[in-house]
Scaffold this active site. Structure first.
Site, PDB file in Angstrom:
ATOM      1  N   GLU A  69       0.818  -1.208   0.000  1.00  0.00           N
ATOM      2  CA  GLU A  69       0.000   0.000   0.000  1.00  0.00           C
ATOM      3  C   GLU A  69       0.861   1.272   0.000  1.00  0.00           C
ATOM      4  O   GLU A  69       0.535   2.252  -0.680  1.00  0.00           O
ATOM      5  CB  GLU A  69      -0.931   0.026   1.217  1.00  0.00           C
ATOM      6  CG  GLU A  69      -1.900  -1.147   1.285  1.00  0.00           C
ATOM      7  CD  GLU A  69      -1.368  -2.310   2.102  1.00  0.00           C
ATOM      8  OE1 GLU A  69      -2.162  -2.936   2.821  1.00  0.00           O
ATOM      9  OE2 GLU A  69      -0.149  -2.588   2.035  1.00  0.00           O
ATOM     10  N   ASP A 102      23.056 -38.712  -0.643  1.00  0.00           N
ATOM     11  CA  ASP A 102      23.131 -37.806  -1.794  1.00  0.00           C
ATOM     12  C   ASP A 102      24.054 -36.613  -1.591  1.00  0.00           C
ATOM     13  O   ASP A 102      24.438 -35.960  -2.565  1.00  0.00           O
ATOM     14  CB  ASP A 102      21.727 -37.288  -2.141  1.00  0.00           C
ATOM     15  CG  ASP A 102      20.796 -38.395  -2.590  1.00  0.00           C
ATOM     16  OD1 ASP A 102      21.296 -39.483  -2.925  1.00  0.00           O
ATOM     17  OD2 ASP A 102      19.569 -38.174  -2.604  1.00  0.00           O
ATOM     18  N   LEU A 152      21.231 -28.181  -0.932  1.00  0.00           N
ATOM     19  CA  LEU A 152      19.914 -27.636  -0.586  1.00  0.00           C
ATOM     20  C   LEU A 152      19.859 -26.112  -0.668  1.00  0.00           C
ATOM     21  O   LEU A 152      19.195 -25.449   0.125  1.00  0.00           O
ATOM     22  CB  LEU A 152      19.486 -28.104   0.819  1.00  0.00           C
ATOM     23  CG  LEU A 152      19.411 -29.619   1.027  1.00  0.00           C
ATOM     24  CD1 LEU A 152      19.002 -29.935   2.461  1.00  0.00           C
ATOM     25  CD2 LEU A 152      18.444 -30.261   0.044  1.00  0.00           C
ATOM     26  N   CYS A 164      -2.556  -3.653   7.268  1.00  0.00           N
ATOM     27  CA  CYS A 164      -2.201  -3.863   8.669  1.00  0.00           C
ATOM     28  C   CYS A 164      -2.600  -2.655   9.506  1.00  0.00           C
ATOM     29  O   CYS A 164      -2.684  -1.528   9.023  1.00  0.00           O
ATOM     30  CB  CYS A 164      -0.708  -4.142   8.812  1.00  0.00           C
ATOM     31  SG  CYS A 164       0.352  -2.810   8.218  1.00  0.00           S
TER      32      CYS A 164
END
Length: 367
Positions: A54, A202, A206, A77
């Site tokens: 906003e 593996d 990540l 908010c």
């Protein structure tokens, strides 16, 4: 028939999507300000701690916001957080009407922003493209309503439902397009979760590694928290997990020392394993909206059995891997057809040479 209100709200939702990879733990929000059927200001929430949608839209509209209509994807908010209340800014700008897609599920707001606008004499309409707004922030919404994050499990399998050879070899089942699609899922997640078995087998990093121009700022990539779950995780120091200086969290049932880049969360034990329900509730208190699970059949099976997986993203490759290869889930408790877990398929699409299936577990049908 699509109304002009829906058209402006759809544009606000498009703007909100621009913050998909950057606003966590805040929701993704877009805003459009309209005067005499002309858009005079647009904005979206770009990063946590920075101005909300906003405010950015009002700054773009300037003095023309007086008596204008405002379309925003989430209730403005009403409290002071890292930024001032947006409801106050809209009132000060003198907007005439505010159209809101959905009420904010955050208990700190939850209708108070709407009430403040109405008390100031501003007309408020709620519910335009509400379902679309909900889908855009399903992680934030779930955490606010239930005290748990939204859990999405990513799985890659062959046409015969196998995820790895009997030896544990799994690279690569899917092609480059599917793997880059996974990077987008990682980028919108608050955290990426794996188990110690997958980590040892593996050795994944990540991390988010975008290729192409889909990530908004290649120089400032928001890396999700990396979570390793195990009763007593033993991880070699040379693991790729430690190649990057991003935070790693071990979730375990035993106390262990905390390293320079490693945090430790100790949770109770349940049936000889980590209490997954407790783990999820604690992670939610840390502002984790969405968790992406990249793990093997053991952790995925345990999460599914506990009813903790909200969505499955399954990449199916045109390969046959045979009877001895490993399956998607370890679910020894399922012995009869009456015990099966139904899935609601919500999307199927081609990604390169592979297929991506999106499915939602229907736990109500568990026998």
């Amino acid at each position: 028939m699509v109304s002009f209100h829906q058209t402006y709200m759809a544009r606000a939702l498009q703007l909100a999507e621009r913050g998909l990879f950057t606003t966590d733990p805040n929701p993704h929000v877009g805003c459009v300000i309209v005067q005499n059927n002309q858009v005079i200001g647009e904005g979206w929430h770009q990063r946590a701690g920075e101005p909300h949608a906003e405010i950015n839209a009002l700054n773009a509209a300037g003095e023309h916001a007086q008596n204008a209509d405002c379309y925003v994807t989430l209730e403005p908010c009403s409290h002071f957080g890292r930024t001032p209340p947006c409801a106050d800014a809209l009132i000060k700008a003198g907007v005439k009407r505010v159209y809101i897609a959905m009420q904010d599920p955050n208990p700190q707001v939850a209708g108070q922003g709407i009430a403040k606008l109405k008390e100031a004499g501003i007309e408020v309409v709620v519910g335009i493209l509400e379902n679309e707004a909900e889908q855009l922030n399903k992680g934030f919404c779930k955490r606010m309503r239930t005290g748990r994050p939204f859990v999405r499990s990513k799985l890659a399998m062959s046409l015969d439902g196998r995820t790895a050879m009997a030896t544990g070899e799994s690279k690569w089942i899917t092609g480059p397009a599917a793997r880059q699609d996974v990077q987008k899922l990682r980028a919108q997640s608050s955290a990426i979760m794996t188990g110690t078995g997958t980590l040892l087998a593996d050795d994944p990093s990540l991390t988010v590694r975008p290729e192409g121009n889909w990530y908004p700022d290649q120089q400032s990539i928001r890396q999700p928290l990396r979570i390793v779950v195990g009763k007593d995780p033993i991880v070699p120091e040379y693991a790729h997990l430690f190649d990057d200086p991003y935070q790693v969290l071990f979730v375990t049932t035993k106390k262990r020392e905390r390293g320079n880049v490693v945090d430790v969360l100790t949770v109770p034990e349940k049936k000889g394993h980590v209490d997954l329900n407790t783990m999820m509730m604690v992670l939610a208190t840390r502002g984790i909206n969405e968790i992406m699970v990249e793990a093997g059949s053991t952790l995925n099976g345990a999460l599914l059995s506990a009813g903790l997986i909200d969505e499955l993203i399954i990449y199916m490759a045109p390969k046959i891997m045979g009877d001895s290869a490993k399956g998607l889930f370890h679910l020894p408790e399922l012995q009869t057809m009456a015990q099966n877990i139904d899935l609601d398929i919500t999307d199927i699409r081609a990604v390169g040479n592979d297929w991506r299936i999106t499915a939602v577990p229907n736990y109500k049908k568990v026998g």
